[in-house]
Design an enzyme around this catalytic site. Structure first.
Site, PDB file in Angstrom:
ATOM      1  N   ARG A 325      37.068   7.615 -19.297  1.00 36.51           N
ATOM      2  CA  ARG A 325      35.718   8.170 -19.211  1.00 36.51           C
ATOM      3  C   ARG A 325      35.752   9.701 -19.091  1.00 36.51           C
ATOM      4  O   ARG A 325      34.824  10.389 -19.520  1.00 36.51           O
ATOM      5  CB  ARG A 325      34.918   7.547 -18.064  1.00 36.51           C
ATOM      6  CG  ARG A 325      33.435   7.879 -18.103  1.00 36.51           C
ATOM      7  CD  ARG A 325      32.626   7.069 -17.114  1.00 36.51           C
ATOM      8  NE  ARG A 325      32.143   5.799 -17.641  1.00 36.51           N
ATOM      9  CZ  ARG A 325      30.950   5.630 -18.227  1.00 36.51           C
ATOM     10  NH1 ARG A 325      30.115   6.630 -18.368  1.00 36.51           N
ATOM     11  NH2 ARG A 325      30.598   4.455 -18.677  1.00 36.51           N
ATOM     12  N   GLU A 728      24.634   7.875 -11.713  1.00 40.26           N
ATOM     13  CA  GLU A 728      25.712   8.840 -11.816  1.00 40.26           C
ATOM     14  C   GLU A 728      25.335  10.205 -12.397  1.00 40.26           C
ATOM     15  O   GLU A 728      25.810  11.237 -11.911  1.00 40.26           O
ATOM     16  CB  GLU A 728      26.854   8.244 -12.659  1.00 40.26           C
ATOM     17  CG  GLU A 728      27.519   7.053 -11.997  1.00 40.26           C
ATOM     18  CD  GLU A 728      28.365   6.248 -12.969  1.00 40.26           C
ATOM     19  OE1 GLU A 728      27.810   5.683 -13.925  1.00 40.26           O
ATOM     20  OE2 GLU A 728      29.585   6.197 -12.779  1.00 40.26           O
TER      21      GLU A 728
END
Ligand SMILES: Cc1cc2nc3c(=O)[nH]c(=O)nc-3n(C[C@H](O)[C@H](O)[C@H](O)COP(=O)(O)OP(=O)(O)OC[C@H]3O[C@@H](n4cnc5c(N)ncnc54)[C@H](O)[C@@H]3O)c2cc1C
Ligand code: FES
Ligand code: FES
Lengths: 781, 484
Positions: A325, A728
């Site tokens: 990621r 997030e």
């Protein structure tokens, strides 16, 4: 406030898009909300405590637990030898995450044994009495040491490549090669890890675990005990914060509690002290990014090559997807025409790092913003100009390094709105003027964007289930696979169900997440909680609704289209039937009033080998402008003002979403400024408690803090009510503070040099950067 | 010998509690959560730093009752003798529903995971009750000891300001105050208290004289004042502190006086109690003072404990040394008075006999025209331990430095004056050139350590720069530090 209540009568109380309060708010403020340690313990409850290693890398020569066993109150002591089946709680089944170390310890603080006693204090005391002899082995504590020792990896690295980067870099009119160190972060959930296991008959055991991932805890405990998953029930009503720290890490505690509970046939609770929690459980990965960027004279990026080395700790844990990621976000919002990105998930003799809000993404984004800064300082331009010049754009400039096309970018509009509403340009001019006076105090301002990919990159995790019961009195019981850690998920999903049935929110009760109610769930992570569970709950509600519609249309002989659910009741042709009446009648007619809902995200796919696919269903966007002052004699700083404009699509609950944005931002600022993880040369974490590890306080908030949601935004994809995930992305808005500090530092050398401020930018790092620039830059502005 | 009472007595919410079995290190938090099963009060760290365990402790002071926030996790149970402990469970509004502060927290979305919330509510309630949550600064100060990892504090501050307008008069604790005072008075007997659990003993002397007698008898005793240091020995190091001699309740050690050109603080005066007199007489100290610990720690912690503890990173010793403070130590045989700087002998070693206690500290008022400053450098602005603390007192006469006292914390094994830098200044013009010479001399005065708070290099650099800041602030017109 209370958007949902002002038009009562025409709308239900607490449907979607209204600013409902957190469903437990009353209990939070009165102390009546039960966390696991608050639950009533059955008589006979025992307490477990972990004994941790005191060497970073060593062979265990001998373990003498005699004193532990004979300490007051001690009932039992467990070591690796006592594990009935598999000594492993690796979330990715890498078989490298033992519950208890066997013949080697891999980091300082690794659990070696557990002691079970009548009281927690007794267990804790007894745990200090172990005598373990170690034969030290070479330990690689940090990234540099791991590289120097040969660069062992904990998992397979990833490479993303597009275009011809070598050529692009070689031919670029400008090129910069640099490095950035990005620190890790402790989650510092206010409620630490805890598990409480209550043995049942046969092989069964019920575990109350503070976990974001009950199904994983279930699977791993079953594996440790050597029983089928159906013997293990994991439950959690609420956590006192998670932030990713309770995704894979709770399994260890659940396993120890369950193991002891089954062995002794007594309830067993385990709750480490805060220090042990911080020492023995994983954190955000720190990274070292090596970048090489080519760009033209306008600041347009031509090619980027980057290596993203991460301190993963001793085991794989989630480091694979985390470092993946990081690469997925190494572009942040910018188009890289030619690019090659590599991850290096390095093995180190430190605690195994894990998920943390953003899951590697933030480290990638910080790297991208450093690249932008480098270009801006090299060309003598405002970094914002460079940012805008490189945003993803129309076809031709819309493909990411992982070959997904960006079709939903709203950054041009979002950033220009924020630039105006925050008065960025005029304030930047004023700051440049201020700094020209050459005082001790310098100022900086920065506008940084974020683009964040939403979906688990492991495609199969993008599924969710829900269980919905309508009782014959018309009350509704809702359960889904998502867990509540403060993010307001239970409230949002209940709002969705309230909206479906057009009933008031208080008719719905959400119960503890339980592996017995919804099986095979994914972690409540990757910001996906509402996207996935909201859809699953809606699906369950729609099923019941259809049955009610069919029943009503048959009973009152109207067409199905003539049955509609409204705030005043259910309209059946020309008459209105109250919801409870309809339900009661349906029950008498033997209509099934319970449903299991399911959802899986469509259209996503990812081929890791090829580095190609569409791992993300959509992107969430946001931007922040921060202004700071720094003291060039001490490196101290203060955030004077922050303006945020954030995209949550069409918000399910603007109050909760705003709370996520504010909280995420402050957490991101903490990560990049005062939160420093510091290991000594023996590999001991020395910042392992709030006395030494400094998360933001109320007085660290920006002096002026304006947060707005981009109300015009609507998810292009068919997500739940066109909303977007929010957990997030806002964390990365904190980067605006880092960049603003950087500008203030740069002022001491008249902005001729990129300060290359590494993180966390503690006052010490800031002062040292000031000194470095002064030494290089010579004359003061 | 005095007759000892064998139980501690206190009010817990509306109940009178009498406990005979209490160990030296038993904490108030464990008592609340485990024995009383009052689980609204949370444990987040067990070291006084997160505030999840915040409760109010009310004690009789000057004919009324003074409620203060404390960290129940490091507050030792024996020390709540004759106090009123108020937990979140007791908080309520006029009709028994939510209190105004609680309601505001609900209305303004001040909780997310909710784990910090009971503690936050107690801190805000204490502020609301005492002064009203009327300014952002006041709210931030009240929350210095409360960590919240979820909200970013913005909604909590909004909630506090919204609750701030409510008039405290009709509040439940105010209404009960007279009754509570009566109940506490009825329990009070002026006796020495001695309780134990297993082998662990806690003693509360009847008065300062009794303290001296007890110390003479128990030479291995641990003196406990606010327990903001000692509490951590118990909760973090599981140290046996028995017999523990508690001094926080002794009125004689809580005296504050201003006479003979000095402020005298009894060793048991808390930071909060001292704040007004400090602000009145030392204009350079209020901001510094409010950066010691958080609110709860300042309510509990004492200047005497800060000194006695002997830490090289304690904040008040450098400040007091720069001002030329003196210390009175006492034991049965009598008192002695020494210069504070002479108290600190070496790391972990102080000039105190086992049977002595610190009785008071005497702080000379700054000489007219003297220049004074105190600076604290830490990673985080509030509730953090200093990486470096610098405190300076300089007198300039006819353009020349007549006297200079430059004291630092965090730079050596003890809080210490910078002899070389002082010498470099004295007799010189108060000019940037002399200050730069003093800055250079500091390099020979100290060779600090590197640790997790700061590197040696940073400590040295900052220590020197603080002298420059001092000079700029006393001479320049430009701001030389961030505004509060
Ligand atoms: C969260 C937190 C934050 C803190 N922040 C700061 C800070 O910013 N700056 C700072 O300097 N400190 C800080 N401290 C440390 C501590 O608060 C101070 O040192 C405080 O002044 C200690 O006082 P006390 O009354 O609590 O002492 P105690 O803990 O009760 O005692 C400390 C020591 O002094 C001895 N002692 C106490 N009274 C006497 C006496 N009358 N005679 C002889 N010996 C005595 C005790 O035996 C013990 O050795 C912090 C502590 C915590 C928990
Ligand atoms: S539990 Fe953290 S301050 Fe008491
Ligand atoms: S609401 Fe979770 S820590 Fe404050």
């Amino acid at each position: 406030m209370d958007g949902g209540r002002k038009d009562a009568g025409t709308r239900v109380r607490g449907g979607v898009h209204s600013a409902e309060r957190h469903d437990s708010a009353h209990k939070h403020v009165t102390g009546a909300a039960d966390y696991i340690d608050d639950m009533v313990e059955p008589v006979g409850t025992l307490h477990a405590y972990l004994g941790l290693s005191e060497a970073a890398h060593a062979e265990i020569v001998s373990i003498d637990l005699t004193a532990v066993r004979s300490a007051p109150g001690v009932v039992d002591v467990l070591t690796a030898a006592d594990i009935p089946a598999v000594n492993d709680v690796s979330p990715v089944h890498a078989h490298d995450d033992p519950v208890f170390a066997e013949d080697k310890v891999m980091f300082w603080g690794q659990p070696v044994f557990a002691v079970i006693a009548e009281s927690r204090l007794q267990a804790r005391h007894a745990a200090t009495l172990a005598r373990i002899d170690y034969r030290p082995l070479d330990a690689a504590i940090d990234i540099d040491a791991a590289m120097a020792a040969g660069g062992d990896l904990v998992t397979k690295p990833l490479k993303l490549e597009r275009g011809s980067v070598d050529k692009a870099l070689a031919e670029a009119p400008n090129r910069i090669i640099g490095n950035m160190e990005i620190g890790g972060q402790d989650h510092f959930y206010l409620e630490g890890h805890i598990a409480f296991a209550i043995p049942g008959e046969d092989e069964t055991v019920t575990i109350h675990s503070s976990t974001q991932h009950p199904s994983e805890a279930q699977t791993l405990v079953a594996q440790v005990l050597g029983v089928a998953a159906n013997a293990i029930s994991v439950q959690v009503r609420r956590m006192g914060g998670g932030f990713g720290g309770k995704e894979s890490q709770p399994a260890l505690f659940a396993a120890v509690a369950a193991l002891a509970a089954k062995r002794l046939n007594r309830p067993v609770k385990i709750r480490p002290d805060r220090d042990d929690d911080m020492i023995a459980t994983g954190k955000r990965h720190d990274f070292k990014v090596a970048y090489d960027v080519g760009f033209d004279d306008e600041g347009r990026i031509l090619g980027v090559e980057g290596t993203y080395a991460a301190r993963c700790g001793f085991s794989a844990d989630l480091s694979g997807p985390v470092t993946d990621r990081a690469l997925f976000h190494a572009d942040n919002a910018y188009y890289f025409p030619h690019v090659r990105l590599k991850s290096l998930p390095l093995k180190t003799n430190t605690v195994s790092n894990t998920a943390f809000r953003g899951f590697g993404g933030p480290q990638g984004v910080v790297g991208a913003e450093r690249i932008v800064e480098e270009i801006a300082y090299a060309l003598g331009k405002d970094p914002l100009e460079i940012r805008k010049a490189n945003f993803y754009g129309p076809p031709g400039r819309d493909v990411t390094p992982y070959h997904q096309t960006v079709t939903d970018s709203i950054l041009d509009r979002l950033v220009s709105e924020l630039e105006i509403s925050s008065d960025y340009q005029a304030r930047r001019e004023a700051i440049l003027d201020f700094n020209r006076q050459g005082g001790v105090i310098r100022k900086g301002i920065a506008l940084t964007p974020v683009k964040f990919g939403i979906s688990f990159t492991a495609t199969w995790f993008n599924q969710a289930g829900a269980l919905l019961h309508v009782y014959k009195d018309g009350s509704i019981h809702l359960n889904h696979g998502g867990t509540e850690m403060g993010q307001g998920l239970f409230t949002k999903v209940a709002q969705i169900v309230a909206d479906c049935f057009q009933v008031d929110l208080d008719r719905i009760r959400v119960s503890a997440t339980s592996t017995e109610k919804v099986p095979n769930t994914s972690a409540t992570a990757a910001s996906s909680g509402s996207d996935l569970n909201g859809m699953a709950a809606q699906n369950a509600a729609e099923q019941i609704k259809q049955r009610l519609v069919a029943f009503a249309s048959e009973k009152w002989s109207v067409s199905a289209e003539e049955v509609t659910f409204g705030p005043g009741g259910v309209c059946v042709g020309s008459k209105t039937v109250p919801f409870d009446v309809l339900v009661a009648e349906a029950y008498m007619a033997r209509v099934h009033l319970s449903a299991a809902g399911f959802y899986k995200t469509p259209d996503i796919h990812w081929d890791r080998e090829a580095g190609k696919g569409r791992p993300f269903y959509y992107f969430a966007y946001g931007a922040a402008v921060s202004e700071v002052s720094i003291d060039t004699l001490t490196g101290e700083y203060r955030v004077e003002r922050t303006d945020i404009l954030h995209d949550v699509g069409k918000s399910l609950n603007p109050a909760i979403d705003k709370g996520q944005v504010e909280g995420g931002f402050v957490q991101g600022v903490g990560w990049l400024t005062t939160e420093e993880l510091w290991w000594d040369d023996k590999g001991r974490l020395r910042t392992h408690a709030p006395s030494t590890y400094k998360i933001p306080l109320a007085s660290d908030r920006p002096r002026i803090f304006n947060v707005a949601l981009a109300e015009w935004s609507e998810n292009k994809e068919r997500t739940i009510r066109r909303s977007k995930a929010v957990g997030e992305p806002p964390l990365m808005l904190g980067i605006s503070v880092l960049e603003a500090i950087s500008m203030a530092v740069a002022s001491v050398a008249d902005y001729r040099e990129c300060p290359r401020l590494d993180t966390p930018a503690t006052p010490e790092r800031v002062l040292m950067a000031v000194e470095r620039l002064r030494a290089h830059g010579g004359a003061e502005a | 010998m005095t007759m000892a009472r064998g139980e501690i007595r206190f009010l817990l919410n509306d109940r009178e509690i009498r406990l005979g079995t209490v160990g030296a290190g038993d904490t108030l938090l464990d008592h609340l959560r485990l024995d009383q099963r009052l689980r609204g009060t949370k444990e987040g760290c067990a070291e006084g730093d997160c505030g999840a365990c915040t409760v109010l402790v009310g004690r009789r002071a000057g004919g009324t009752i003074r409620y203060e926030t404390v960290n129940a996790c490091i507050r030792l149970l024996a020390s709540v003798d004759l106090c009123h402990v108020v937990t979140v469970e007791y908080l309520r509004g006029p009709e028994g529903g939510l209190h105004a502060v609680q309601q505001a927290m609900v209305d303004h979305h001040g909780s997310q995971c909710g784990f910090c919330t009971p503690g936050v509510v107690m801190s805000l309630y204490a502020l609301w009750m005492e002064a009203g949550c009327t300014s952002v600064e006041a709210v931030e100060t009240a929350l210095q000891g409360n960590l919240c990892r979820c909200t970013g504090y913005e909604p909590i501050v909004r909630a506090a300001l919204a609750a701030g307008n409510t008039a405290p008069d009709g509040d439940f604790l105010a209404a009960e105050r007279a009754h509570v005072l009566e109940r506490l008075a009825a329990m009070t007997d002026g006796a020495r208290v001695m309780v134990s659990r297993d082998e662990s003993t806690a003693i509360l002397p009847a008065n300062a004289g009794d303290l001296a007698v007890i110390l003479a008898e128990y030479k291995d005793a641990t003196i406990v004042a606010g327990s903001t240091d000692v509490g951590l020995w118990v909760t973090k190091h599981m140290r046996d502190i028995s017999p523990a001699i508690f001094v926080g309740h002794l009125d004689e050690l809580k005296r504050i006086s201003v006479e003979e050109g000095a402020v005298t603080l009894g060793a048991g005066v808390s930071y909060s109690d001292a704040a007004p007199v400090i602000a009145e007489h030392f204009s350079h100290l209020p901001e510094f003072w409010s950066r010691i610990g958080g609110w709860q720690v300042r309510n509990m912690g004492t200047v005497g404990g800060n000194i006695a503890n002997g830490s090289p990173i304690g904040d008040t010793p450098p400040v007091l040394i720069a001002l030329g403070a003196e210390l009175t130590l006492r034991r049965v045989e009598g008192q002695r008075r020494i210069l504070l700087e002479e108290y600190f002998i070496d790391y972990g070693k102080q000039d105190r006999a086992p049977d002595e206690f610190v009785e008071a500290v005497h702080i000379p008022l700054p000489a007219a025209g003297s220049l004074n400053a105190a600076y604290k450098i830490s990673k985080r602005r509030d509730e953090d331990i200093s990486a470096v603390c610098g405190a300076f007192s300089v007198t300039v006469e006819e353009g020349l430095v007549a006297r200079a006292r430059l004291a630092f914390g965090g730079m050596a094994a003890t809080p210490k004056r910078a002899a070389g830098a002082e010498a470099a200044l004295v007799g010189q013009a108060w000019s940037e050139a002399s200050v730069r010479a003093a800055m250079a001399a500091l390099a020979d005065d100290f060779s600090p350590l590197s640790d997790w708070r700061a590197s040696a290099e940073y400590r040295s650099r900052v220590a020197a720069n603080l002298l420059l800041r001092f000079y700029l602030e006393t001479t320049g017109s430009q701001p030389a530090r961030l505004s509060a």
